[in-house]
Design an enzyme around this catalytic site. Structure first.
Site, PDB file in Angstrom:
ATOM      1  CG  HIS A   1      -8.629  24.100   6.055  1.00 14.38           C
ATOM      2  ND1 HIS A   1      -7.491  24.011   5.463  1.00 14.38           N
ATOM      3  CD2 HIS A   1      -8.539  22.867   6.860  1.00 14.38           C
ATOM      4  CE1 HIS A   1      -6.831  22.776   5.740  1.00 14.38           C
ATOM      5  NE2 HIS A   1      -7.606  22.164   6.568  1.00 14.38           N
TER       6      HIS A   1
ATOM      7  CG  ASP B   1      -3.441  19.713   9.899  1.00 19.61           C
ATOM      8  OD1 ASP B   1      -4.710  19.933  10.054  1.00 19.61           O
ATOM      9  OD2 ASP B   1      -2.996  19.179   8.567  1.00 19.61           O
TER      10      ASP B   1
ATOM     11  CG  HIS C   1     -10.886  20.258   3.619  1.00 14.16           C
ATOM     12  ND1 HIS C   1     -10.568  18.985   3.268  1.00 14.16           N
ATOM     13  CD2 HIS C   1     -10.202  20.467   4.722  1.00 14.16           C
ATOM     14  CE1 HIS C   1      -9.785  18.348   4.357  1.00 14.16           C
ATOM     15  NE2 HIS C   1      -9.468  19.502   5.157  1.00 14.16           N
TER      16      HIS C   1
ATOM     17  CG  ASP D   1      -5.705  20.096   3.750  1.00 11.63           C
ATOM     18  OD1 ASP D   1      -4.749  20.499   3.305  1.00 11.63           O
ATOM     19  OD2 ASP D   1      -5.912  19.802   4.970  1.00 11.63           O
TER      20      ASP D   1
END
Length: 306
Positions: free
Chosen positions: A62, A66, A139, A210
């Protein structure tokens, strides 16, 4: 024997620490290498842990910063090193419009060709004896996980059984190994199942990215050799995990248990657990014992099934 090695380049969530870099996982299978996510500082981690820069593709789960900021410097480093082969970047929407803009940051364009492929779910790459599949995750932004799934391999050839049956050495062995029935000079018909063992399953590695625990991750992790699942939070932060669409260590363990996975590695740790991840490991092991917490530099070699 076909080799597969995974090197954890970054295991921290959201922010780097003195001990953990941002998300990055390097996977090498035989002569091919893949990078899953490329957080800030990933190229330095590749130098530090000796993976080399010879990548075939980069897969983004995604586009939170980060997980992708490291690609800007990495592509320019490849250019300075003289790479001319295209680098293929895969990711969920809006990869097709977003990544080209990201790569144009700076004073000049990258000096090597870059191809961007936007993925949703299903097979992303089909290679020699394996495929890489994307699957939808849960997410706050469009997101996917990835699974490297090897093809089933033929069973072992039983040389002793072949000789007991009186099969002469030579081309007939090869025909049986290719799944063909043969007829011996004395007229006997020999089928492959008489000398070939049962098929051997390929390896399966799942990278969650995530996500909240979700059915798609559990389904694609069925019988997986290795599930790499985010474990950003501990039990007492359950509400925060739900609000931010992340998982707790216990929830990651439930995914692995429900999938019948062989092994679970927890990553993407909140900075709260930077030096003391034991709490997360303890909570996960209450559900699924075959698990560990990744540190930067962790190397896992996965042998084939025999």
């Amino acid at each position: 024997m076909s080799s597969m090695r995974l090197t954890f380049l970054g295991t921290s969530a959201a922010a780097p620490t003195a001990y953990r870099n941002l998300s990055g996982l390097f996977l090498k299978r035989e002569g091919q290498s893949f990078l899953f996510d490329c957080g800030e500082g990933t190229q330095r981690q590749m130098i530090r842990y000796g993976t080399g820069f010879a990548l075939d593709a980069v897969f983004f789960t995604h586009f939170h910063a980060d997980h992708y900021l490291g690609i800007i410097g990495f592509v320019r480093t490849l250019g300075m090193l003289g790479r001319t082969d295209p680098l293929v970047l895969y990711g969920p929407r809006p990869a097709a419009t977003f990544l080209p803009k990201v790569l144009r940051l700076g004073a000049e364009d990258a000096s090597l060709p870059v191809e961007v492929i936007e993925v949703n779910h299903g097979t992303v790459i089909r290679g020699d004896g394996y495929r890489i599949e994307a699957f939808a995750t849960d997410h706050r932004v469009p997101s996917v996980g990835y699974a490297l799934i090897e093809d089933e391999r033929p069973g072992r050839f039983d040389l002793s059984a072949a000789r007991t049956l009186g099969i002469p050495d030579g081309p007939l062995f090869g025909r049986l190994q290719r799944g063909e029935a043969i007829t011996l000079p004395d007229g006997r018909d020999i089928t492959p199942d008489l000398v070939i063992g049962p098929p051997r399953p390929g390896r399966r590695v799942v990278v969650s990215g995530d996500t909240r625990p979700c059915e798609a991750t559990t389904l694609i992790s069925q019988g997986a050799d290795l599930v790499i699942h985010e474990a950003t939070f501990g039990d007492f932060e359950q509400g925060r995990a739900v609000d931010t669409r992340h998982s707790t260590a216990r929830e990651a363990a439930r995914v692995a248990k429900e999938a019948g996975a062989r092994r679970l590695v927890l990553t993407h740790l909140s900075t709260r657990y930077d030096r003391e991840p034991g709490t997360l490991l303890e909570q996960a092991k209450e559900v699924f014992d075959a698990c560990e917490v990744a540190d930067d530099g962790l190397v896992i070699d996965l042998p084939q099934h025999d």
